[in-house]
Design a protein around this motif. Structure first.
Motif, PDB file in Angstrom:
ATOM      1  N   SER A  77       0.830  -1.208   0.000  1.00  0.00           N
ATOM      2  CA  SER A  77       0.000   0.000   0.000  1.00  0.00           C
ATOM      3  C   SER A  77       0.866   1.260   0.000  1.00  0.00           C
ATOM      4  O   SER A  77       0.491   2.271  -0.598  1.00  0.00           O
ATOM      5  CB  SER A  77      -0.961  -0.006   1.188  1.00  0.00           C
ATOM      6  N   TRP A  78       2.038   1.214   0.647  1.00  0.00           N
ATOM      7  CA  TRP A  78       2.965   2.344   0.637  1.00  0.00           C
ATOM      8  C   TRP A  78       3.383   2.661  -0.796  1.00  0.00           C
ATOM      9  O   TRP A  78       3.298   3.801  -1.249  1.00  0.00           O
ATOM     10  CB  TRP A  78       4.188   2.012   1.493  1.00  0.00           C
TER      11      TRP A  78
ATOM     12  N   ALA B 156       0.286   3.807  -3.064  1.00  0.00           N
ATOM     13  CA  ALA B 156      -0.132   5.183  -2.779  1.00  0.00           C
ATOM     14  C   ALA B 156       0.906   6.173  -3.280  1.00  0.00           C
ATOM     15  O   ALA B 156       0.565   7.198  -3.875  1.00  0.00           O
ATOM     16  CB  ALA B 156      -0.353   5.359  -1.276  1.00  0.00           C
TER      17      ALA B 156
ATOM     18  N   CYS C  90      -3.262  10.221   0.368  1.00  0.00           N
ATOM     19  CA  CYS C  90      -2.248   9.170   0.245  1.00  0.00           C
ATOM     20  C   CYS C  90      -1.121   9.363   1.255  1.00  0.00           C
ATOM     21  O   CYS C  90      -0.579   8.384   1.769  1.00  0.00           O
ATOM     22  CB  CYS C  90      -1.695   9.138  -1.173  1.00  0.00           C
TER      23      CYS C  90
ATOM     24  N   LEU D  34      -2.294   7.957   4.435  1.00  0.00           N
ATOM     25  CA  LEU D  34      -2.193   6.506   4.373  1.00  0.00           C
ATOM     26  C   LEU D  34      -0.749   6.056   4.583  1.00  0.00           C
ATOM     27  O   LEU D  34      -0.488   5.120   5.349  1.00  0.00           O
ATOM     28  CB  LEU D  34      -2.721   5.998   3.033  1.00  0.00           C
ATOM     29  N   GLN D  35       0.190   6.722   3.951  1.00  0.00           N
ATOM     30  CA  GLN D  35       1.593   6.370   4.110  1.00  0.00           C
ATOM     31  C   GLN D  35       2.079   6.646   5.530  1.00  0.00           C
ATOM     32  O   GLN D  35       2.890   5.896   6.068  1.00  0.00           O
ATOM     33  CB  GLN D  35       2.451   7.138   3.107  1.00  0.00           C
TER      34      GLN D  35
END
Length: 133
Positions: free
Chosen positions: A7-8, A11, A58, A61-62
């Motif tokens: 996901s890192w 994103a 994003c 999220l990160q």
């Protein structure tokens, strides 16, 4: 590969690539094919805030992935944490300046380019959880 690392990278690819693609590829290409400059400017004025908001989402999220991977209270001392906090601050400033003084186009462009530069610097950092310690 863990879900956090995936996901890192996903994103980061979307928001950094989107910022660079719009400013350095899409808008100049629209100018090359002959669209009117005012139309290109209008397209940029519509898409830039959307991409800045997406970059902020994003980055959050990160930041969550970084916090989870580091498992310590000092994630903000990490270069990745500092870059992500800079992205969030610059995105917030972008929307504040856009609401207060929408005619200050140079400041908005500066914020946008700082976001893009922070994204490139973030791409040079290792993915959380993959660096040996």
């Amino acid at each position: 590969m863990r879900a956090g690392a995936i996901s890192w990278r996903l994103a980061q690819t979307f928001w950094v690539g989107g910022l660079w693609l719009l400013h350095f590829v899409m808008l100049p290409a629209l100018g090359k094919i002959g669209l009117a400059p005012l139309l290109i400017e209008e397209i940029g004025d519509v898409l830039r805030p959307l991409l800045v908001g997406f970059a902020a989402f994003c980055a959050l999220l990160q930041l969550l992935v970084l916090w989870q991977a580091e498992r310590q209270a000092r994630w903000w001392r990490d270069m990745r944490g500092q870059l992500l906090l800079t992205v969030l601050v610059m995105a917030a400033l972008y929307f504040i300046v856009r609401a207060i003084a929408p005619e200050s186009l140079r400041w908005l462009l500066f914020n946008y380019l700082v976001l893009a530069l922070c994204g490139v610097l973030l791409a040079l950092q290792p993915v959380p959880g993959s660096d040996p310690r």
